[in-house]
Motif scaffolding. Structure first.
Motif, short mmCIF file in Angstrom:
data_model
loop_
_atom_site.label_atom_id
_atom_site.label_comp_id
_atom_site.label_asym_id
_atom_site.label_seq_id
_atom_site.Cartn_x
_atom_site.Cartn_y
_atom_site.Cartn_z
N VAL A 79 0.83 -1.21 0.00
CA VAL A 79 0.00 0.00 0.00
C VAL A 79 0.86 1.26 0.00
CG1 VAL A 79 -1.77 1.28 1.28
CG2 VAL A 79 -1.89 -1.22 1.12
N SER A 80 1.96 1.24 0.72
CA SER A 80 2.80 2.45 0.80
C SER A 80 3.36 2.83 -0.55
CB SER A 80 3.93 2.21 1.81
OG SER A 80 4.71 1.08 1.42
N GLY A 81 3.92 1.87 -1.27
CA GLY A 81 4.46 2.16 -2.59
C GLY A 81 3.39 2.56 -3.58
N LEU A 82 2.21 1.94 -3.48
CA LEU A 82 1.12 2.29 -4.38
C LEU A 82 0.63 3.71 -4.14
CD1 LEU A 82 -0.94 -1.04 -4.27
CD2 LEU A 82 0.45 -0.19 -6.17
N ALA A 83 0.56 4.11 -2.89
CA ALA A 83 0.11 5.47 -2.59
C ALA A 83 1.06 6.51 -3.16
CB ALA A 83 -0.04 5.63 -1.08
N VAL A 84 2.35 6.26 -3.02
CA VAL A 84 3.34 7.21 -3.56
C VAL A 84 3.24 7.27 -5.08
CG1 VAL A 84 5.80 7.68 -3.79
CG2 VAL A 84 4.89 6.90 -1.60
N ALA A 85 3.11 6.08 -5.72
CA ALA A 85 3.03 6.05 -7.18
C ALA A 85 1.73 6.69 -7.69
CB ALA A 85 3.14 4.62 -7.69
N ALA A 86 0.64 6.54 -6.94
CA ALA A 86 -0.63 7.14 -7.36
C ALA A 86 -0.55 8.66 -7.35
CB ALA A 86 -1.76 6.66 -6.46
N MET A 87 0.16 9.21 -6.37
CA MET A 87 0.31 10.67 -6.33
C MET A 87 1.17 11.20 -7.46
SD MET A 87 0.61 11.55 -2.25
CE MET A 87 2.00 10.45 -1.97
N TRP A 334 11.09 -3.76 -22.57
CA TRP A 334 11.88 -3.93 -21.34
C TRP A 334 12.92 -2.82 -21.23
CZ3 TRP A 334 13.18 -9.91 -21.07
CH2 TRP A 334 12.00 -10.62 -20.85
N ALA A 335 13.56 -2.50 -22.34
CA ALA A 335 14.54 -1.41 -22.32
C ALA A 335 13.87 -0.08 -22.02
CB ALA A 335 15.27 -1.36 -23.66
N ALA A 336 12.66 0.12 -22.54
CA ALA A 336 11.94 1.36 -22.25
C ALA A 336 11.59 1.46 -20.77
CB ALA A 336 10.67 1.44 -23.11
N ALA A 337 11.15 0.36 -20.18
CA ALA A 337 10.84 0.36 -18.74
C ALA A 337 12.08 0.65 -17.91
CB ALA A 337 10.24 -0.99 -18.35
N ALA A 338 13.20 0.07 -18.30
CA ALA A 338 14.45 0.36 -17.58
C ALA A 338 14.84 1.82 -17.72
CB ALA A 338 15.57 -0.55 -18.09
N GLY A 339 14.59 2.40 -18.89
CA GLY A 339 14.88 3.82 -19.07
C GLY A 339 14.00 4.70 -18.20
N MET A 340 12.74 4.37 -18.06
CA MET A 340 11.86 5.13 -17.17
C MET A 340 12.35 5.06 -15.73
SD MET A 340 8.13 3.99 -18.63
CE MET A 340 7.91 3.75 -20.40
N TRP A 341 12.80 3.89 -15.33
CA TRP A 341 13.28 3.75 -13.95
C TRP A 341 14.54 4.59 -13.72
CZ3 TRP A 341 17.92 0.95 -12.68
CH2 TRP A 341 18.19 0.97 -11.31
N ARG A 342 15.44 4.58 -14.69
CA ARG A 342 16.66 5.37 -14.54
C ARG A 342 16.35 6.86 -14.47
NH1 ARG A 342 18.86 1.31 -18.03
NH2 ARG A 342 18.23 2.54 -19.86
N GLU A 343 15.26 7.26 -15.11
CA GLU A 343 14.88 8.67 -15.07
C GLU A 343 14.34 9.06 -13.70
OE1 GLU A 343 11.33 11.25 -17.08
OE2 GLU A 343 12.54 10.02 -18.44
N ARG A 344 13.52 8.19 -13.08
CA ARG A 344 12.98 8.43 -11.74
C ARG A 344 13.15 7.16 -10.92
NH1 ARG A 344 7.18 11.37 -13.22
NH2 ARG A 344 8.03 12.96 -14.64
N LEU A 346 13.43 6.34 -7.71
CA LEU A 346 12.76 6.06 -6.43
C LEU A 346 11.26 5.89 -6.58
CD1 LEU A 346 14.61 8.33 -3.85
CD2 LEU A 346 14.80 5.86 -4.17
N THR A 347 10.60 6.78 -7.27
CA THR A 347 9.14 6.78 -7.32
C THR A 347 8.57 6.37 -8.66
OG1 THR A 347 9.12 9.12 -7.92
CG2 THR A 347 9.03 8.58 -5.57
N GLY A 348 9.37 6.26 -9.72
CA GLY A 348 8.86 5.87 -11.02
C GLY A 348 8.06 6.99 -11.68
N VAL A 349 7.44 6.66 -12.80
CA VAL A 349 6.71 7.66 -13.57
C VAL A 349 5.25 7.74 -13.16
CG1 VAL A 349 8.25 7.43 -15.56
CG2 VAL A 349 6.22 5.97 -15.39
N GLY A 399 8.91 2.71 -9.15
CA GLY A 399 10.27 2.90 -8.68
C GLY A 399 10.71 1.85 -7.68
N LEU A 400 11.85 2.11 -7.08
CA LEU A 400 12.39 1.18 -6.09
C LEU A 400 11.49 1.05 -4.87
CD1 LEU A 400 16.23 1.95 -6.13
CD2 LEU A 400 15.09 -0.14 -6.90
N ILE A 401 10.82 2.12 -4.49
CA ILE A 401 9.94 2.07 -3.33
C ILE A 401 8.81 1.07 -3.57
CG2 ILE A 401 8.33 3.38 -1.92
CD1 ILE A 401 10.02 5.85 -2.38
#
Length: 518
Positions: A79-87, A334-344, A346-349, A399-401
């Protein structure tokens, strides 16, 4: 007399197992999906929401604590990670939609399944319902292959997709695979007959001979739990049920092969091998040798398997040397997903953000979409909206969270489930079927997540699988009669009673209204 009949019917309805609500969700997946559907909610999704509401009402009525502290932490961790990603979503609507979907699949429905399973019989009933659904979808898929009415595959409409249609080619493969895993667990596992709690007056089951003296230093103590399985008094498994389960597992191999789903093949092979090892090394070697011999005879001796099927199997080893367009698209996403993670990192896109950011990170090798046709639907080009890898999807959007929270919950369920199975095996008892089913379903999901992600009507079955795994891993601590103690009398509860006491003890379970008369 006329008033007694409705009263008797009400009593009988009240004694029906609560898990039938979950079985209804599984049964609804047999309904056909509308051709060229827009991917809206399936009736099973709506009923799963009602199941959660039904579980809440039961908890309020019974005035019992819903979950133990461990179960609440493990199931509530995402729930914690989902709440951060939803915001951080691209829009409030996308954030709320994604949050609701993730909560449904990984938190709410699994918790409801955990609480509605009251004992080993309920778990087996749910497992058999999944086998039945797999048999139905598999029969439809085989008919599609034989009659040429399936989804399009290499220019021919032969791909078995069941009632899910060409827009969800993984739906039937997922259902059949999970049903096969349940059937293998039911066939390999052992379970005692229906146990009855013993009382001090009925403790000695066999009267001693009058001439045989008893030793005063070893007094007989009454037992308050179900009769355990020991090496001296082995379990009495239902041979007929195990033979039926083995037959179902063999029958489901055909529609699984005709689904042409490489990811489902790999996940099923890994899971069945794990179930065999968990059931015993000697049995694993025996069954493995028999399977290899049967495969050599069928394929080498009789030439079983079409050229397309053999080519599909061979393509698994060529995914890096000479990948086809579907594999190329997957690598690009897969490469696109890895690129999104490198951009953000901790929290992802943000939730539902992969389609919005895909083109900015994808290579030119990515096609514009996948072509679908057949099985009652017309030609359609579906956009590629996910990386087809659950771990990378979570990493990109949360993201990693989010990944640590979600994967940590899954890993905790797996560790606790395997620990409970190991405790049963170390005590000298055979592996229970419920444990092999629960651990097998979890292993299949975690393996398949490397090749697929959530989406489509069959996703609600993923939530049911996590709930069944949570029942085995956490049920004894939540007072739901987990298999750790309920199956073999290890002290956590009886067949359908509360988790920490006898049938009518205080414990954490409900009252005695749902405990069947012994």
């Amino acid at each position: 007399m006329s008033q007694a009949l409705p009263l008797w019917s009400a009593v009988r309805v009240r004694r029906l197992p609560p898990v039938l609500a979950v079985v209804a969700v599984v049964a609804l997946l047999a309904l056909p999906v509308a051709p060229d559907g827009g991917g809206g909610a399936h009736p099973a999704d709506a009923v799963s929401a009602l199941v959660v509401l039904y579980c809440v009402l039961r908890l309020v009525r019974d005035r019992r604590r819903p979950l133990s502290r461990t179960a609440a932490v493990v199931l509530g961790l995402p729930v914690s990670g989902l709440a951060v990603a939803a915001m951080g979503a691209v829009s409030p609507g996308a954030g709320l939609t994604g949050l609701g979907r993730y909560l449904q699949v990984f938190v709410l429905v699994p918790a409801a399944v955990l609480l509605l399973i009251r004992g080993r019989d309920d778990a087996r009933l749910l497992a058999w319902s999944m086998v039945g659904l797999a048999a139905w979808q598999g029969a439809v898929g085989v008919h599609q292959y034989v009659t040429g009415t399936g989804a399009s595959y290499q220019g021919e409409q032969i791909r078995a997709v069941g009632t899910f249609g060409p827009q969800d080619v993984m739906g039937m493969a997922t259902v059949v695979s999970l049903g096969l895993v349940c059937a293998v667990g039911l066939a390999l596992g052992r379970h005692p007959g229906r146990s009855t709690p013993s009382t001090p007056s009925s403790a000695p089951s066999m009267p001693s001979a009058p001439s045989t003296p008893t030793t005063p230093s070893t007094p007989t103590t009454p037992s308050t739990s179900s009769t355990p399985c020991t090496p001296s008094t082995p379990c009495t498994p239902s041979v007929r049920q195990r033979a039926l389960a083995a037959g179902c597992a063999l029958a489901l191999l055909l529609p699984l092969a005709l689904s042409f789903s490489r990811g489902a093949w790999i996940a099923t092979a890994v899971t069945c091998a794990a179930q065999l090892l968990l059931a015993g090394v000697r049995r694993a070697l025996t069954v493995g040798a028999a399977a290899v011999a049967a495969g050599v005879v069928l394929v080498g001796g009789f030439g079983v398997g079409t050229a397309m099927l053999q080519e599909r199997v061979g393509s698994i080893a060529r995914v890096t040397a000479s990948p086809d367009q579907s594999v190329t698209d997957r690598y690009a996403m897969w490469a696109a997903a890895a690129g999104m993670w490198r951009e953000r990192p901790l929290t992802g896109v943000g939730l539902k953000g992969f389609p919005e950011h895909r083109d900015a990170h994808a290579s030119l090798a990515l096609s514009s979409g996948s072509e679908t046709e057949g099985a009652g639907a017309g030609y359609r080009r579906q956009p590629l909206l996910s990386p087809h890898n659950m771990y990378l999807l979570v990493l990109a959007e949360q993201g990693l969270i989010g990944l640590v929270a979600l994967a940590g919950s899954w890993l905790a369920l797996l560790v606790l489930g395997l620990r409970g199975l190991r405790a049963v095996r170390r005590s000298g008892r055979p592996a229970p079927d419920c444990a092999l089913i629960a651990c097998g379903l979890l292993v299949w999901q975690l393996t398949d997540f490397a090749y697929a992600d959530i989406g489509g009507p069959s996703t609600v079955l993923t939530a049911v699988c996590f709930g069944l795994a949570a029942w085995w891993a956490l049920g004894s601590e939540s007072g739901t009669g987990s298999g750790h103690g309920a199956d073999f009398g290890s002290g956590h509860g009886t067949d359908s009673g509360p988790g920490h006491g006898a049938d009518s003890g205080p414990g954490h379970g409900p009252g005695t209204e749902e405990v069947p008369a012994r």
